[in-house]
Design a protein around this motif. Structure first.
Motif, PDB file in Angstrom:
ATOM      1  N   ASP A 170      52.996   2.209  62.445  1.00 45.37           N
ATOM      2  CA  ASP A 170      53.265   0.810  62.075  1.00 45.37           C
ATOM      3  C   ASP A 170      52.288  -0.140  62.752  1.00 45.37           C
ATOM      4  OD1 ASP A 170      56.907   1.161  61.917  1.00 45.37           O
ATOM      5  OD2 ASP A 170      55.312   1.631  60.472  1.00 45.37           O
ATOM      6  N   GLU A 171      51.941   0.134  63.999  1.00 46.01           N
ATOM      7  CA  GLU A 171      51.017  -0.755  64.721  1.00 46.01           C
ATOM      8  C   GLU A 171      49.606  -0.696  64.111  1.00 46.01           C
ATOM      9  OE1 GLU A 171      51.634  -2.952  66.798  1.00 46.01           O
ATOM     10  OE2 GLU A 171      49.648  -3.499  67.508  1.00 46.01           O
ATOM     11  N   VAL A 172      49.160   0.509  63.739  1.00 50.15           N
ATOM     12  CA  VAL A 172      47.841   0.628  63.085  1.00 50.15           C
ATOM     13  C   VAL A 172      47.814  -0.167  61.784  1.00 50.15           C
ATOM     14  CG1 VAL A 172      46.274   2.226  61.923  1.00 50.15           C
ATOM     15  CG2 VAL A 172      47.236   2.821  64.141  1.00 50.15           C
ATOM     16  N   ALA A 173      48.896  -0.055  60.993  1.00 50.11           N
ATOM     17  CA  ALA A 173      48.943  -0.790  59.722  1.00 50.11           C
ATOM     18  C   ALA A 173      48.938  -2.301  59.956  1.00 50.11           C
ATOM     19  CB  ALA A 173      50.180  -0.375  58.928  1.00 50.11           C
ATOM     20  N   SER A 174      49.666  -2.741  61.006  1.00 51.65           N
ATOM     21  CA  SER A 174      49.709  -4.197  61.261  1.00 51.65           C
ATOM     22  C   SER A 174      48.349  -4.737  61.665  1.00 51.65           C
ATOM     23  CB  SER A 174      50.743  -4.497  62.346  1.00 51.65           C
ATOM     24  OG  SER A 174      50.315  -3.961  63.598  1.00 51.65           O
ATOM     25  N   ARG A 175      47.503  -3.877  62.291  1.00 51.81           N
ATOM     26  CA  ARG A 175      46.156  -4.341  62.663  1.00 51.81           C
ATOM     27  C   ARG A 175      45.338  -4.701  61.424  1.00 51.81           C
ATOM     28  NH1 ARG A 175      44.645  -3.753  68.088  1.00 51.81           N
ATOM     29  NH2 ARG A 175      46.593  -3.474  69.245  1.00 51.81           N
ATOM     30  N   LEU A 176      45.550  -3.974  60.318  1.00 54.96           N
ATOM     31  CA  LEU A 176      44.785  -4.255  59.103  1.00 54.96           C
ATOM     32  C   LEU A 176      45.053  -5.671  58.613  1.00 54.96           C
ATOM     33  CD1 LEU A 176      45.294  -0.929  57.116  1.00 54.96           C
ATOM     34  CD2 LEU A 176      43.617  -1.465  58.875  1.00 54.96           C
ATOM     35  N   ALA A 177      46.312  -6.108  58.679  1.00 60.46           N
ATOM     36  CA  ALA A 177      46.647  -7.462  58.225  1.00 60.46           C
ATOM     37  C   ALA A 177      45.963  -8.510  59.084  1.00 60.46           C
ATOM     38  CB  ALA A 177      48.161  -7.645  58.251  1.00 60.46           C
ATOM     39  N   HIS A 178      45.800  -8.214  60.410  1.00 58.22           N
ATOM     40  CA  HIS A 178      45.115  -9.169  61.283  1.00 58.22           C
ATOM     41  C   HIS A 178      43.627  -9.226  60.988  1.00 58.22           C
ATOM     42  CE1 HIS A 178      48.621 -10.121  63.620  1.00 58.22           C
ATOM     43  NE2 HIS A 178      48.834  -8.853  63.949  1.00 58.22           N
ATOM     44  N   TRP A 179      43.044  -8.041  60.645  1.00 58.03           N
ATOM     45  CA  TRP A 179      41.597  -8.010  60.401  1.00 58.03           C
ATOM     46  C   TRP A 179      41.218  -8.463  58.998  1.00 58.03           C
ATOM     47  CZ3 TRP A 179      41.296  -2.516  62.848  1.00 58.03           C
ATOM     48  CH2 TRP A 179      41.349  -2.647  64.244  1.00 58.03           C
ATOM     49  N   GLN A 180      42.150  -8.436  58.062  1.00 56.08           N
ATOM     50  CA  GLN A 180      41.912  -8.870  56.677  1.00 56.08           C
ATOM     51  C   GLN A 180      40.819  -8.016  56.020  1.00 56.08           C
ATOM     52  OE1 GLN A 180      41.350 -13.088  56.494  1.00 56.08           O
ATOM     53  NE2 GLN A 180      43.179 -13.497  57.694  1.00 56.08           N
ATOM     54  N   GLY A 181      40.129  -8.538  55.044  1.00 53.27           N
ATOM     55  CA  GLY A 181      39.148  -7.747  54.300  1.00 53.27           C
ATOM     56  C   GLY A 181      39.838  -6.886  53.240  1.00 53.27           C
ATOM     57  N   THR A 182      39.170  -5.807  52.814  1.00 49.01           N
ATOM     58  CA  THR A 182      39.712  -4.875  51.816  1.00 49.01           C
ATOM     59  C   THR A 182      39.525  -3.452  52.342  1.00 49.01           C
ATOM     60  OG1 THR A 182      39.120  -6.391  50.044  1.00 49.01           O
ATOM     61  CG2 THR A 182      39.596  -4.120  49.430  1.00 49.01           C
ATOM     62  N   CYS A 190      47.244  15.863  60.676  1.00 48.51           N
ATOM     63  CA  CYS A 190      47.018  14.882  59.603  1.00 48.51           C
ATOM     64  C   CYS A 190      46.008  13.862  60.104  1.00 48.51           C
ATOM     65  CB  CYS A 190      48.321  14.178  59.219  1.00 48.51           C
ATOM     66  SG  CYS A 190      49.054  14.857  57.716  1.00 48.51           S
ATOM     67  N   CYS A 191      44.930  13.692  59.354  1.00 44.20           N
ATOM     68  CA  CYS A 191      43.935  12.661  59.685  1.00 44.20           C
ATOM     69  C   CYS A 191      44.125  11.493  58.730  1.00 44.20           C
ATOM     70  CB  CYS A 191      42.511  13.217  59.569  1.00 44.20           C
ATOM     71  SG  CYS A 191      42.106  14.340  60.894  1.00 44.20           S
ATOM     72  N   TRP A 192      44.478  10.366  59.274  1.00 44.26           N
ATOM     73  CA  TRP A 192      44.645   9.129  58.483  1.00 44.26           C
ATOM     74  C   TRP A 192      43.371   8.303  58.637  1.00 44.26           C
ATOM     75  CZ3 TRP A 192      48.405   4.481  59.627  1.00 44.26           C
ATOM     76  CH2 TRP A 192      48.409   3.628  58.523  1.00 44.26           C
ATOM     77  N   LEU A 193      42.551   8.258  57.573  1.00 46.85           N
ATOM     78  CA  LEU A 193      41.259   7.544  57.584  1.00 46.85           C
ATOM     79  C   LEU A 193      41.411   6.200  56.879  1.00 46.85           C
ATOM     80  CD1 LEU A 193      38.177   7.356  57.953  1.00 46.85           C
ATOM     81  CD2 LEU A 193      37.925   8.568  55.792  1.00 46.85           C
ATOM     82  N   LEU A 194      41.059   5.122  57.569  1.00 45.79           N
ATOM     83  CA  LEU A 194      41.089   3.754  57.011  1.00 45.79           C
ATOM     84  C   LEU A 194      39.668   3.195  57.041  1.00 45.79           C
ATOM     85  CD1 LEU A 194      44.309   2.648  58.832  1.00 45.79           C
ATOM     86  CD2 LEU A 194      44.065   2.732  56.365  1.00 45.79           C
ATOM     87  N   GLN A 195      39.098   2.891  55.855  1.00 45.04           N
ATOM     88  CA  GLN A 195      37.727   2.361  55.740  1.00 45.04           C
ATOM     89  C   GLN A 195      37.763   0.955  55.154  1.00 45.04           C
ATOM     90  OE1 GLN A 195      36.020   5.532  53.342  1.00 45.04           O
ATOM     91  NE2 GLN A 195      34.748   6.115  55.075  1.00 45.04           N
ATOM     92  N   GLN A 196      37.088   0.052  55.832  1.00 47.06           N
ATOM     93  CA  GLN A 196      37.010  -1.341  55.339  1.00 47.06           C
ATOM     94  C   GLN A 196      35.811  -1.449  54.395  1.00 47.06           C
ATOM     95  OE1 GLN A 196      36.219  -4.377  58.269  1.00 47.06           O
ATOM     96  NE2 GLN A 196      37.688  -5.755  57.326  1.00 47.06           N
ATOM     97  N   VAL A 197      36.055  -1.601  53.083  1.00 41.55           N
ATOM     98  CA  VAL A 197      34.976  -1.642  52.088  1.00 41.55           C
ATOM     99  C   VAL A 197      34.417  -3.041  51.891  1.00 41.55           C
ATOM    100  CG1 VAL A 197      35.825   0.365  50.866  1.00 41.55           C
ATOM    101  CG2 VAL A 197      36.669  -1.876  50.230  1.00 41.55           C
TER     102      VAL A 197
END
Length: 673
Positions: A594-606, A618-625
């Protein structure tokens, strides 16, 4: 030095200004500006006067040349118009006079299955083609025999004028007679409606009410001679337009004969029609206008309708020709400066008769060649003057160079020490004092560097202390979570077991109600069950407030739940290749995800989300395009939590601002059945 023994310093700006002001700036500025101003003004004035004079003479020359050549072209075309009018009169006379056909002439005609009446061989005369658009009967054939007598005249017209390519006439019922001879059936379409073509209708009563000879625009000849223009004239018998005669000039002939002008250098002439279509363009002008002249055409089938020159040959459709077209509409003759591949002068004049326009185009660099040559000679003289001055400035700058070296040494020493101090700070070595200098700004800079090092050292200590505290808090939180879970499990077991017993007893009582007073048994049983239901409801509410971790949880479900709470449009692509059976061993992973997901909202972008299962992890990969606003990172505590829970967290930030997070989550191994 002052009385206390310290070095007396002055501001850097004042120190540098005094040094170079005394050595070079004022004398160099006065000498250079004065020389350059005199030289530039005199040279530009001379060049401007010469350009104006030569340009004026050139304009006059080309305007006169355009008018003279336009007159010459008009005279050549007038001779063609004269032949056209002569041919029209003779055609009218032939059509009005009965004739007895020669058997040898009749023998070279035949009728096609589609109804066309045409010549089959060349006897030195003209070719004939009655298309069959109007059925060919005795009256139509009589018209053919009457016009056979025109063949000698048609041959003489072609021989008399080198501009003429072919001569013909067409009747209102689609009969064509043309010289020189060719196989008409292979060239003309059967049932051809000849009056619908421009070389016929441009001479009719609607388009030519004065009944004189007129010139057509450029068109593709159905007879197979390619692109051409025609001088045409109507043949009226009483109040009926019986035929239209025409004399053709191909565009290749116009280019080769009409525009064969003796012009200086790379200058060339071009011919425009009444509507501004380029009729004739020499090869050396094709590059300027980005066109290739249409002097030839390969016929793959018969021409069944009017085919005119493309719109790209309209001068007002060309980017460089719009100004020229506007100027030609305003005046019948003149000169205009244009920019094509290079600056050019364009002079034009009307061609009397067809209403065409002759345009002479000359490159401006050739027009101004003498002026540029004179300017080059003046420039060489100027270069000689500059070389003379350079001999003086070599000595002057040698002295200035020595002074500059002494000055740079005074600054380079402290700057090198500052560089070493900054490099040491980057490696964890924090300076305690700065080097002394006679420049006040240098001293202040050294003091600031030392202060910066001390501040960074203190910040590093605080950061390490904070990290240790965060790890201790994390361990404490994990212990509390374990105690909380054990409490809930114990409470669930200890409370639900007696409740089940009570409920079961109440049900037994209810079933044996016949052995005791019915009303009493039922009331007691109802009260017992109501109490147990209330206790169960209270227990459920308590468990809802403090959820019990009943065991490993599916990591896919945790990730999807965390992403579902994010704003729309933040995650544009989510691909979860992990299986639903992959479960997380630690309850703390729900908070980490949950904390990792909340960071995305703070950083914005796509962002793109990828979840892959491999080798028990399990590797959860998050890429900012597409990067958005840049916020603080601060992932140390979250990284420590992930490592303490048996996993890990990697973070990268690219040069363009995009981020990438990789969260490694350990999975519970499946137990053997």
């Amino acid at each position: 030095m002052n009385e206390t023994g310290q070095t007396r310093s002055v501001p850097l700006e004042r120190w540098l200004w005094r040094s170079f002001l005394r050595a070079a700036i004022v004398p160099l500025l006065v000498i250079e500006l004065g020389f350059l101003m005199v030289y530039w003004i005199s040279g530009e004035m001379t060049l401007a006067q010469n350009r104006a004079s030569v340009t004026g003479l050139t304009r006059n020359f080309f305007e006169r040349a355009a008018r003279q050549e336009g007159t010459a072209i008009s005279q050549q075309l007038m001779s063609v118009e004269t032949l056209t009018r002569l041919f029209a009169r003779q055609t009218g006379s032939a059509l009005a006079t009965p004739a007895q056909p020669d058997p040898t002439e009749v023998a070279r005609y035949t009728t096609s299955p589609e109804g066309a009446f045409y010549t089959t061989r060349d006897n030195g005369g003209a070719a004939a083609f009655f298309s069959g658009h109007v059925p060919v009967g005795p009256t139509e054939k009589d018209k053919v025999w009457r016009t056979v007598r025109l063949d000698p005249l048609m041959k003489d017209i072609v021989s008399a004028n080198p501009l003429v390519t072919q001569v013909y006439f067409n009747t209102r019922d689609s009969y064509n007679r043309i010289y020189p001879y060719f196989e008409v059936l292979s060239q003309y379409p059967v049932k051809m409606d000849i009056p619908s073509y421009n070389f016929y209708y441009e001479a009719d009563g609607k388009h030519n009410p004065l009944r004189r000879a007129v010139w057509t625009d450029a068109y593709l000849d159905p007879a197979g001679s390619g692109w051409m223009v025609s001088s045409i004239a109507p043949v009226w018998l009483g109040d009926r337009l019986e035929a239209v005669v025409g004399i053709d000039i191909t565009l290749k002939t116009v280019v080769d004969q009409v525009l064969k002008l003796d012009l200086p250098g790379s200058a060339y002439a071009m011919l425009l029609s009444r509507d501004g279509t380029i009729l004739a363009l020499p090869s050396k002008g094709e590059g300027d206008w980005r066109l290739r002249e249409l002097t030839r055409f390969h016929y793959t089938e018969a021409i069944t309708s009017n085919t005119f020159k493309p719109e790209s040959f309209r001068i007002d459709r060309l980017p460089a020709g719009k100004r020229l077209a506007d100027a030609m509409r305003r005046a019948p003759a003149g000169t205009l400066a244009l920019t094509l591949d290079q600056p050019v002068l364009a002079s034009w004049a009307r061609v009397a008769g067809p209403g065409w326009t002759l345009v002479l185009v000359a490159p401006e660099n050739e027009v101004l060649a003498e002026v540029n040559s004179l300017h080059g000679r003046l420039a060489k003289i100027g270069y000689g003057m500059v070389l003379t001055l350079l001999a003086f400035y070599v000595v002057f700058f040698a002295v200035l160079y020595r002074h500059a070296r002494r000055t740079s040494r005074r600054m380079a020493g402290p700057m090198a020490q500052f560089e070493s101090m900054v490099g040491g700070i980057g490696k964890g070595r924090y300076p305690e004092a700065a080097p002394d200098s006679d420049i006040e700004e240098m001293n202040r800079l050294g003091t600031h560097i030392v202060g910066l090092g001390q501040t960074l050292e203190e910040a590093a200590r605080q950061l390490e202390t904070r990290r240790e505290q965060d790890l201790a808090l994390l361990e404490r939180e994990r212990a509390l979570n374990r105690e909380h879970q054990r409490f809930i499990e114990t409470m669930s077991h200890e409370v639900r077991t007696p409740l089940t017993l009570i409920d079961s007893t109440a049900q037994s009582l209810e079933r044996r109600a016949d052995q005791m007073p019915p009303q009493t048994v039922v009331e007691r049983a109802v009260r017992i069950r109501a109490a147990t239901q209330r206790l169960a409801a209270m227990l459920d509410e308590t468990l809802a407030e403090f959820p019990v971790d009943s065991g490993p949880q599916p990591v896919v479900r945790m990730v999807r739940s965390a992403l579902a709470r994010l704003p729309d449009g933040l995650i544009t692509d989510a691909v979860h290749d992990a299986a639903e059976e992959g479960r997380v061993a630690e309850a703390a992973w729900r908070r980490i995800i949950d904390e990792v997901a909340s960071r995305l909202a703070h950083w914005q972008g796509t962002w793109h989300s990828r979840l892959n299962e491999e080798a028990g992890t399990c590797c959860w990969l998050l890429q900012q395009v597409r990067p958005g606003s840049i916020g603080p990172v601060q992932l140390d505590m979250l990284t420590a939590e992930a490592e303490a829970a048996g996993g890990g967290l990697d973070y990268e930030e690219e040069a363009d601002g995009r981020r990438q997070l990789v969260l490694r989550i350990p999975l519970v191994q499946k137990e053997a059945p």
